[in-house]
Design a protein around this motif. Structure first.
Motif, PDB file in Angstrom:
ATOM      1  N   LEU A 163       0.825  -1.218   0.000  1.00  7.33           N
ATOM      2  CA  LEU A 163       0.000   0.000   0.000  1.00  7.33           C
ATOM      3  C   LEU A 163       0.856   1.263   0.000  1.00  7.33           C
ATOM      4  O   LEU A 163       0.449   2.297  -0.545  1.00  7.33           O
ATOM      5  N   ALA A 164       2.034   1.196   0.598  1.00 12.39           N
ATOM      6  CA  ALA A 164       2.903   2.370   0.668  1.00 12.39           C
ATOM      7  C   ALA A 164       3.315   2.854  -0.712  1.00 12.39           C
ATOM      8  O   ALA A 164       3.672   4.020  -0.890  1.00 12.39           O
ATOM      9  N   HIS A 165       3.271   1.969  -1.700  1.00 13.00           N
ATOM     10  CA  HIS A 165       3.649   2.331  -3.067  1.00 13.00           C
ATOM     11  C   HIS A 165       2.429   2.389  -3.980  1.00 13.00           C
ATOM     12  O   HIS A 165       2.550   2.274  -5.199  1.00 13.00           O
ATOM     13  N   THR A 166       1.250   2.567  -3.383  1.00  9.00           N
ATOM     14  CA  THR A 166       0.001   2.691  -4.122  1.00  9.00           C
ATOM     15  C   THR A 166      -0.424   4.149  -4.120  1.00  9.00           C
ATOM     16  O   THR A 166      -0.253   4.848  -3.120  1.00  9.00           O
ATOM     17  N   SER A 167      -0.956   4.629  -5.230  1.00  7.24           N
ATOM     18  CA  SER A 167      -1.316   6.043  -5.336  1.00  7.24           C
ATOM     19  C   SER A 167      -2.426   6.408  -4.362  1.00  7.24           C
ATOM     20  O   SER A 167      -3.215   5.555  -3.928  1.00  7.24           O
ATOM     21  N   GLU A 168      -2.503   7.687  -4.035  1.00  6.39           N
ATOM     22  CA  GLU A 168      -3.545   8.163  -3.124  1.00  6.39           C
ATOM     23  C   GLU A 168      -4.926   7.911  -3.707  1.00  6.39           C
ATOM     24  O   GLU A 168      -5.867   7.575  -2.972  1.00  6.39           O
ATOM     25  N   ALA A 169      -5.070   8.049  -5.038  1.00  8.09           N
ATOM     26  CA  ALA A 169      -6.363   7.789  -5.661  1.00  8.09           C
ATOM     27  C   ALA A 169      -6.785   6.337  -5.480  1.00  8.09           C
ATOM     28  O   ALA A 169      -7.963   6.046  -5.205  1.00  8.09           O
ATOM     29  N   GLN A 170      -5.836   5.425  -5.608  1.00  7.25           N
ATOM     30  CA  GLN A 170      -6.151   4.012  -5.416  1.00  7.25           C
ATOM     31  C   GLN A 170      -6.468   3.708  -3.958  1.00  7.25           C
ATOM     32  O   GLN A 170      -7.343   2.895  -3.661  1.00  7.25           O
ATOM     33  N   ALA A 200       3.134   7.112   3.725  1.00  3.80           N
ATOM     34  CA  ALA A 200       4.143   7.987   3.106  1.00  3.80           C
ATOM     35  C   ALA A 200       5.475   7.858   3.828  1.00  3.80           C
ATOM     36  O   ALA A 200       6.537   7.818   3.195  1.00  3.80           O
ATOM     37  N   ARG A 201       5.437   7.796   5.150  1.00  5.16           N
ATOM     38  CA  ARG A 201       6.685   7.635   5.916  1.00  5.16           C
ATOM     39  C   ARG A 201       7.307   6.268   5.662  1.00  5.16           C
ATOM     40  O   ARG A 201       8.540   6.142   5.558  1.00  5.16           O
ATOM     41  N   GLU A 202       6.473   5.243   5.544  1.00  2.00           N
ATOM     42  CA  GLU A 202       7.002   3.904   5.284  1.00  2.00           C
ATOM     43  C   GLU A 202       7.571   3.796   3.873  1.00  2.00           C
ATOM     44  O   GLU A 202       8.583   3.121   3.653  1.00  2.00           O
ATOM     45  N   ARG A 203       6.928   4.465   2.928  1.00  2.90           N
ATOM     46  CA  ARG A 203       7.460   4.470   1.561  1.00  2.90           C
ATOM     47  C   ARG A 203       8.825   5.136   1.519  1.00  2.90           C
ATOM     48  O   ARG A 203       9.740   4.673   0.836  1.00  2.90           O
ATOM     49  N   GLU A 204       8.976   6.231   2.244  1.00  2.00           N
ATOM     50  CA  GLU A 204      10.236   6.968   2.236  1.00  2.00           C
ATOM     51  C   GLU A 204      11.371   6.142   2.825  1.00  2.00           C
ATOM     52  O   GLU A 204      12.501   6.166   2.306  1.00  2.00           O
ATOM     53  N   ARG A 205      11.097   5.381   3.889  1.00  2.00           N
ATOM     54  CA  ARG A 205      12.170   4.612   4.509  1.00  2.00           C
ATOM     55  C   ARG A 205      12.380   3.262   3.835  1.00  2.00           C
ATOM     56  O   ARG A 205      13.414   2.629   4.024  1.00  2.00           O
ATOM     57  N   GLY A 206      11.392   2.784   3.067  1.00  2.00           N
ATOM     58  CA  GLY A 206      11.571   1.564   2.284  1.00  2.00           C
ATOM     59  C   GLY A 206      11.144   0.282   2.951  1.00  2.00           C
ATOM     60  O   GLY A 206      11.400  -0.796   2.411  1.00  2.00           O
ATOM     61  N   TRP A 207      10.464   0.345   4.095  1.00  2.00           N
ATOM     62  CA  TRP A 207       9.978  -0.864   4.763  1.00  2.00           C
ATOM     63  C   TRP A 207       8.800  -0.505   5.667  1.00  2.00           C
ATOM     64  O   TRP A 207       8.617   0.645   6.031  1.00  2.00           O
ATOM     65  N   SER A 208       7.996  -1.508   5.996  1.00  2.00           N
ATOM     66  CA  SER A 208       6.810  -1.305   6.823  1.00  2.00           C
ATOM     67  C   SER A 208       6.875  -2.193   8.053  1.00  2.00           C
ATOM     68  O   SER A 208       7.467  -3.277   8.015  1.00  2.00           O
ATOM     69  N   SER A 220       5.472  -7.437  13.117  1.00  2.00           N
ATOM     70  CA  SER A 220       5.912  -7.908  11.805  1.00  2.00           C
ATOM     71  C   SER A 220       6.589  -6.779  11.054  1.00  2.00           C
ATOM     72  O   SER A 220       6.343  -5.596  11.314  1.00  2.00           O
ATOM     73  N   MET A 221       7.427  -7.167  10.105  1.00  2.00           N
ATOM     74  CA  MET A 221       8.083  -6.203   9.231  1.00  2.00           C
ATOM     75  C   MET A 221       7.986  -6.738   7.806  1.00  2.00           C
ATOM     76  O   MET A 221       8.068  -7.954   7.584  1.00  2.00           O
ATOM     77  N   GLY A 222       7.780  -5.832   6.835  1.00  2.00           N
ATOM     78  CA  GLY A 222       7.631  -6.261   5.449  1.00  2.00           C
ATOM     79  C   GLY A 222       8.269  -5.289   4.477  1.00  2.00           C
ATOM     80  O   GLY A 222       8.394  -4.086   4.759  1.00  2.00           O
ATOM     81  N   VAL A 223       8.680  -5.803   3.314  1.00  2.00           N
ATOM     82  CA  VAL A 223       9.279  -5.004   2.247  1.00  2.00           C
ATOM     83  C   VAL A 223       8.670  -5.453   0.925  1.00  2.00           C
ATOM     84  O   VAL A 223       8.480  -6.653   0.698  1.00  2.00           O
ATOM     85  N   ALA A 224       8.366  -4.513   0.048  1.00  2.00           N
ATOM     86  CA  ALA A 224       7.724  -4.823  -1.231  1.00  2.00           C
ATOM     87  C   ALA A 224       8.734  -5.255  -2.283  1.00  2.00           C
ATOM     88  O   ALA A 224       9.902  -4.858  -2.264  1.00  2.00           O
TER      89      ALA A 224
END
Length: 282
Positions: A163-170, A200-208, A220-224
């Protein structure tokens, strides 16, 4: 003599339905754009009459292939387009490529590793790899993340990484009502703006990461992982007891990022230009 049905390759563009061709052109066009596009701009760039463009967009929006944002009078790809695109890799090829990656990760961390995809607003787990005998603790006993299990994507580290790499519209299409942001433990984002800010913060750092959002006492921790367009196709994640982790958070994060980078490379993908992304640790 019976008439033979023509093969798809035998059909010329002139014999195909113009509306079908234009609809596909619109989807390909939107897939290559980083943000929303107004219908007039789309019609001009594709050379489609404006009235035809509006009609086709209305049909695509009705079926979820595009999403319309009235405030901006613009369009972007919808949830159905994401699901169709993900379906290509989320079956046997993706699982086959991801299995050795997950097996290595589970052995390295001594923790269960998962491969998950986004299906609508849910995380669906496709693979689950346990660590070798003798390395696993009692974590797996309490995990609910078996193969085929669906969980709210905004609560799982796996789903949030996508979701961190999904557009705001989506995101607005996925969670149109406040009640869509459910909770399991009483924790988690309650509003869409709040979720968008966290992602947005998770997208910037590259992991959730999620802490006790799915199950009390666990985090849990995840990376796309990404496709050739830099779009998220899946995520790799691992779960552990909050106060009994074999490694520090930095070690877990680095192992996940390296694993996600391996899967991204295996599908000939690349991480998006913004943020650190999965491939940064390759």
């Amino acid at each position: 003599m019976s008439e033979r049905e023509p093969t798809p390759g035998a059909l010329s563009s002139s014999s195909a339905s113009p509306a079908v061709g234009r609809a596909l052109d619109i989807l390909v066009y939107l897939a290559g754009r980083p943000g929303l596009v107004q219908a007039a701009t789309l019609a001009r760039d594709l050379g489609i009459p404006r009235s035809s463009a509006y009609h086709i967009l209305a049909v695509l929006a009705d079926r979820g292939f595009v999403t319309h944002v009235p405030a901006e009078q613009a369009y972007g790809l919808g949830v159905t387009s994401f699901e169709v695109g993900s379906a290509y890799l989320r079956h046997e090829p993706l699982e086959r490529l991801a299995r050795p990656v997950l097996r290595t990760l589970a052995g390295r961390l001594g923790q269960t590793a998962h491969l998950g995809i986004l299906h609508g607003a849910e995380t669906v787990y496709l693979l689950k790899e346990r660590p070798p005998a003798g390395r696993a603790g009692d974590v797996d006993i309490a995990l609910v993340t078996d193969i085929g299990v669906r969980l709210p994507a905004h609560l799982t580290a796996n789903g949030r990484a996508i979701l961190a790499h999904t557009s705001e519209a989506q995101l607005r299409a996925l969670f149109p009502r406040p009640g869509d942001l459910t909770t399991r433990t009483g924790r988690g984002p309650r509003t869409l703006p709040g979720l968008i800010g966290e992602l947005a913060r998770e997208r910037e750092r590259g992991w959730s990461q999620e802490v006790e959002l799915v199950t009390q006492g666990f985090c849990s921790m995840g990376v796309a992982a990404f496709d050739h367009n830099g779009r998220p196709i899946a995520a790799i994640s691992t779960t552990w007891r909050r106060h009994h982790c074999r490694h520090d958070a930095d070690q877990v994060r680095d192992a996940l990022r390296q694993s996600a980078a391996r899967l991204t490379a295996a599908v000939s993908g690349h991480a998006p230009a913004t943020g650190t992304g999965a491939a940064a640790a390759a």
